[in-house]
Design a protein around this motif. Sequence first.
Motif, PDB file in Angstrom:
ATOM      1  N   UNK B 304      10.607 -52.467 -52.543  1.00  0.00           N
ATOM      2  CA  UNK B 304      10.205 -52.654 -53.938  1.00  0.00           C
ATOM      3  C   UNK B 304       9.134 -51.637 -54.344  1.00  0.00           C
ATOM      4  N   UNK B 305       8.207 -51.378 -53.431  1.00  0.00           N
ATOM      5  CA  UNK B 305       7.061 -50.550 -53.805  1.00  0.00           C
ATOM      6  C   UNK B 305       7.299 -49.059 -53.612  1.00  0.00           C
ATOM      7  N   UNK B 306       7.984 -48.716 -52.548  1.00  0.00           N
ATOM      8  CA  UNK B 306       7.934 -47.315 -52.119  1.00  0.00           C
ATOM      9  C   UNK B 306       9.262 -46.602 -52.211  1.00  0.00           C
ATOM     10  N   UNK B 307      10.220 -47.191 -52.883  1.00  0.00           N
ATOM     11  CA  UNK B 307      11.500 -46.520 -53.031  1.00  0.00           C
ATOM     12  C   UNK B 307      12.132 -46.206 -51.685  1.00  0.00           C
ATOM     13  N   UNK B 308      11.968 -47.085 -50.703  1.00  0.00           N
ATOM     14  CA  UNK B 308      12.671 -46.916 -49.440  1.00  0.00           C
ATOM     15  C   UNK B 308      14.164 -47.080 -49.729  1.00  0.00           C
ATOM     16  N   UNK B 309      14.985 -46.233 -49.129  1.00  0.00           N
ATOM     17  CA  UNK B 309      16.409 -46.304 -49.485  1.00  0.00           C
ATOM     18  C   UNK B 309      17.023 -47.610 -48.999  1.00  0.00           C
ATOM     19  N   UNK B 310      17.825 -48.213 -49.848  1.00  0.00           N
ATOM     20  CA  UNK B 310      18.454 -49.472 -49.436  1.00  0.00           C
ATOM     21  C   UNK B 310      19.965 -49.301 -49.365  1.00  0.00           C
ATOM     22  N   UNK B 311      20.553 -50.228 -48.658  1.00  0.00           N
ATOM     23  CA  UNK B 311      21.980 -50.153 -48.384  1.00  0.00           C
ATOM     24  C   UNK B 311      22.771 -50.585 -49.619  1.00  0.00           C
ATOM     25  N   UNK B 312      22.281 -51.665 -50.209  1.00  0.00           N
ATOM     26  CA  UNK B 312      23.080 -52.367 -51.188  1.00  0.00           C
ATOM     27  C   UNK B 312      22.148 -53.276 -51.967  1.00  0.00           C
ATOM     28  N   UNK B 313      22.445 -53.516 -53.215  1.00  0.00           N
ATOM     29  CA  UNK B 313      21.638 -54.452 -53.977  1.00  0.00           C
ATOM     30  C   UNK B 313      20.924 -53.752 -55.120  1.00  0.00           C
ATOM     31  N   UNK B 314      20.104 -54.509 -55.843  1.00  0.00           N
ATOM     32  CA  UNK B 314      19.419 -53.939 -56.998  1.00  0.00           C
ATOM     33  C   UNK B 314      18.038 -54.569 -57.164  1.00  0.00           C
ATOM     34  N   UNK B 315      17.129 -53.787 -57.753  1.00  0.00           N
ATOM     35  CA  UNK B 315      15.793 -54.291 -58.040  1.00  0.00           C
ATOM     36  C   UNK B 315      15.546 -54.079 -59.529  1.00  0.00           C
ATOM     37  N   UNK B 316      15.207 -55.142 -60.233  1.00  0.00           N
ATOM     38  CA  UNK B 316      14.966 -55.006 -61.665  1.00  0.00           C
ATOM     39  C   UNK B 316      13.523 -55.343 -61.981  1.00  0.00           C
ATOM     40  N   UNK B 317      12.899 -54.478 -62.766  1.00  0.00           N
ATOM     41  CA  UNK B 317      11.555 -54.761 -63.240  1.00  0.00           C
ATOM     42  C   UNK B 317      11.665 -54.966 -64.732  1.00  0.00           C
ATOM     43  N   UNK B 318      11.332 -56.159 -65.169  1.00  0.00           N
ATOM     44  CA  UNK B 318      11.396 -56.449 -66.592  1.00  0.00           C
ATOM     45  C   UNK B 318      12.771 -56.115 -67.169  1.00  0.00           C
ATOM     46  N   UNK B 319      13.792 -56.398 -66.384  1.00  0.00           N
ATOM     47  CA  UNK B 319      15.154 -56.202 -66.872  1.00  0.00           C
ATOM     48  C   UNK B 319      15.758 -54.826 -66.626  1.00  0.00           C
ATOM     49  N   UNK B 320      14.915 -53.866 -66.193  1.00  0.00           N
ATOM     50  CA  UNK B 320      15.450 -52.520 -65.965  1.00  0.00           C
ATOM     51  C   UNK B 320      15.551 -52.236 -64.475  1.00  0.00           C
ATOM     52  N   UNK B 326      11.441 -43.056 -58.311  1.00  0.00           N
ATOM     53  CA  UNK B 326      10.494 -42.709 -57.249  1.00  0.00           C
ATOM     54  C   UNK B 326       9.212 -43.528 -57.419  1.00  0.00           C
ATOM     55  N   UNK B 327       8.323 -43.366 -56.460  1.00  0.00           N
ATOM     56  CA  UNK B 327       7.150 -44.236 -56.417  1.00  0.00           C
ATOM     57  C   UNK B 327       6.302 -44.096 -57.676  1.00  0.00           C
ATOM     58  N   UNK B 328       6.089 -42.870 -58.115  1.00  0.00           N
ATOM     59  CA  UNK B 328       5.211 -42.699 -59.258  1.00  0.00           C
ATOM     60  C   UNK B 328       5.789 -43.390 -60.490  1.00  0.00           C
ATOM     61  N   UNK B 329       7.075 -43.218 -60.674  1.00  0.00           N
ATOM     62  CA  UNK B 329       7.691 -43.831 -61.849  1.00  0.00           C
ATOM     63  C   UNK B 329       7.567 -45.343 -61.781  1.00  0.00           C
ATOM     64  N   UNK B 330       7.697 -45.888 -60.583  1.00  0.00           N
ATOM     65  CA  UNK B 330       7.557 -47.342 -60.436  1.00  0.00           C
ATOM     66  C   UNK B 330       6.142 -47.790 -60.765  1.00  0.00           C
ATOM     67  N   UNK B 331       5.186 -47.008 -60.283  1.00  0.00           N
ATOM     68  CA  UNK B 331       3.795 -47.391 -60.562  1.00  0.00           C
ATOM     69  C   UNK B 331       3.512 -47.324 -62.051  1.00  0.00           C
ATOM     70  N   UNK B 332       4.003 -46.263 -62.668  1.00  0.00           N
ATOM     71  CA  UNK B 332       3.775 -46.117 -64.116  1.00  0.00           C
ATOM     72  C   UNK B 332       4.425 -47.268 -64.873  1.00  0.00           C
ATOM     73  N   UNK B 333       5.531 -47.752 -64.340  1.00  0.00           N
ATOM     74  CA  UNK B 333       6.239 -48.836 -65.016  1.00  0.00           C
ATOM     75  C   UNK B 333       5.547 -50.172 -64.789  1.00  0.00           C
TER      76      UNK B 333
END
Lengths: 291, 508
Positions: B304-320, B326-333
Amino acid sequence: MNLSFILFFFVKGLEISAPIAFAALGAVFSERSGVINIALEGIMIVTSFTIVWAAIALHSIWLGLLFAIVAGSLIALIHAVVSVTFRVDQIVSGVAINIFAVGLSRFLSQKVFGQETQTPTNAYLFPRFLGINSMAFLLIPIALIGWFVLYRTVFGLRLRTVGENPEAADTLGLNVYGLRYAGVIISGALCGLSAATLFPSQWISGMTAGRGYIALAAMIFGRWDPVGAVLASLLFGYADTFRIMFETKIPIPGQFVQMFPYVLAVVVLAGMVGKARAPAADGKPYEKGED
Amino acid sequence: MSETLLEMRKITKRFPGVLANDEISFDLLKGEVHALVGENGAGKTTLMKILYGLYSPDSGSIHIKGEKISIKNPKEAINCGIGMVHQHFMLVPPFTVLENIIIGEETQRFGILNEEKPAKKIRDLMERNGLIVDMYAKVEDIPVGIQQRVEILKILYRGAEILVFDEPTAVLTPQEAEELFKTFRQMTAQGKGIIFISHKLDEVLEIADRITVIRKGRVVKTLEGKEASKSLIAELMVGKPVLLEVERPDVSPGRVILEVRNLDLKDYRKVAVLNDVSFSVHAGEIYGIAGVEGNGQTELVAVIAEAAPMEHGDILLDGKSVANWDVRRRREAGISHIPEDRHRYGLLLPFSLAENLTLGMHHRKPFVNRFQIINRNKIQEHARRVISIFDIRTPSELTPALALSGGNQQKVIVARELSAEPKLLLAAQPTRGVDIGATEFIHNQLMEAKKDGRAILLVSADLDEVMSLSDRIGVMYKGRIIKEFAREETTKEEIGFYMMGEKEHGRN
Ligand SMILES: Nc1ncnc2c1ncn2[C@@H]1O[C@H](COP(=O)(O)OP(=O)(O)OP(=O)(O)O)[C@@H](O)[C@H]1O
Ligand SMILES: [Mg+2]
């Protein structure tokens, strides 16, 4: 291709592998104690000079070997002092020694023999066996002894502990620095045997031709294990033997054929990514009495 | 009463700028558990390191069974019958249990290892102390709780009579901690003495015969275990009354902030570490993940935090979906992260607090100007403000992070991550090794964040912490969330069982 040719290929390959294998074996001891020894190349340069020099001067290749072992250990000792006691980056120390070794050997050659890039030929040689330098056969017992020492003795267990977790070693009352010195010095001493099997007839500047680095590659490919490192060295050595014996018969420019062992090293190491694991504290200087 | 094993008299130890131990006197009797408690930086570990020969005291003396001795290094401590289970385990992961136990104390002939005799001795020790371990397993393959048994066996093997445990339960499940205490009792019954350091006062009250409280390097008081209470110890430690229960603000959860859908992750050996993990965290909600360490929590937070590559699945923040960001974009979001290993990932130890407090925001105004040149004044001003809001105890904002005590280092991270005003806060082991004062403070900050409508994902090996803070709790076992509870509908014991996988296959 007859039987004797095949036999010759096998023993010749052993002879060509031996200098790499002894150094790789040394590298195992150094790195298992936690010290990366990129200085192998430089140490090999110095020992190959020393063995020729001492053999000529003292009229005995055995004394030559003794001096080469001592010289190798001394250069390794410098690496240990700089990188263990003074905790200088081990790569930096190793590179410095490699540069120093080139200069030192040329300087001594000039002083002693009046020629900077090569010595006269040395007539005191090791006995030959099956058509090759008999010292090459020492590789097999020494590899087995190396394996035994590392895995079956108290010293080996402690050496590996220091390379994995020096803090733990410290809290158990082991002498971290002493063990690391031992590991590095063993690697230097084994470079004496590299010199004995490389080309004890003469020293020529540049004759080690990167074998110290190939030895490091062999050690990694051999997974920091004595037997593995020797087997990997044999792979590189036989690849080189193959090149030497068939170079003229292949319609490819010689330079490319000569690249073969090095390309092999790169390919093999690239294939190793993620599989081999270095000792956990390899390359990390250790400072006593810290948390 | 019984005989004195150890006496430390007027031990003083000064580090540059800190008086870590100020004439500390401490004794240990045969067959007792003597707890040593105090805030972060009070000097507990320092005192024990002196005992173990890792530091030498500036003054004071150590007496064992009435005899004055000097301990210059761990080897001498071992010879005097002192053994220590360190805050960080001192094991060699690729070695077997047996090898780990015998290093430095090997049985040998002509330098050649003999493993049979030690194996016999170890088997005997295991039985007598209730410390069953597979001797030929590699340490890296066994769970933390069992690794700790190896540490204990290691010191018993050396014949220790004085055993020091520096925060041994920080990494254990409640059941494992109970097992450890059983072992404590077996050892004290054999006449050994145990020094027990912990920030968990319930445990201290449960197991300790005597409790010594130290504050700022001085002994405040030694209490009999029976006469002590949690609030009394806390007050002695901090020097003023402490509120032990967190006040949980009544916040009704808002919209979904974090949604994790069917997450799969494999490690480099292609072993599944996360397996079909799905859950969501709402605004103003704390979602706690309980679990024994090493069951995928670290990886979950990393994904969730560091953009570690995942096999399958999705992570949504506030619907997106942020899965490909990448990490910076996640932090900014709006994702903030309190990492579990504060030294490796949370701080730049040699850098000043001012610099550490702006990490991750350092590229933004007002900390840089148009040309990306850093504005030191702004950074220091910001740091001074945050230091006072978050009550970080430091000589100044220019002090390097490594000079602070553990609890204060943790406050620095919490302060930085919350001052970024995130939508989602990932808090991994936020109070590990942190004293009650700082823990209380951090917990209150999390509650404040909750009140402000932030979503919080809390991962902690400390079940009490998960229980007292979370609104909902997910139990992780072998990379799965095997059970989800609302806080009110479960008990500590029940969660403990799930944590050990005992209810994994529908046995309920
Ligand atoms: N090697 C060191 N050099 C300088 N200062 C140190 C050193 N070790 C400890 N200190 C300082 O000494 C004080 C006591 O530290 P110590 O580690 O003994 O605390 P503690 O009671 O064990 O705290 P915690 O509960 O966080 O483990 C602290 O202020 C710490 O910063
Ligand atoms: Mg401590």
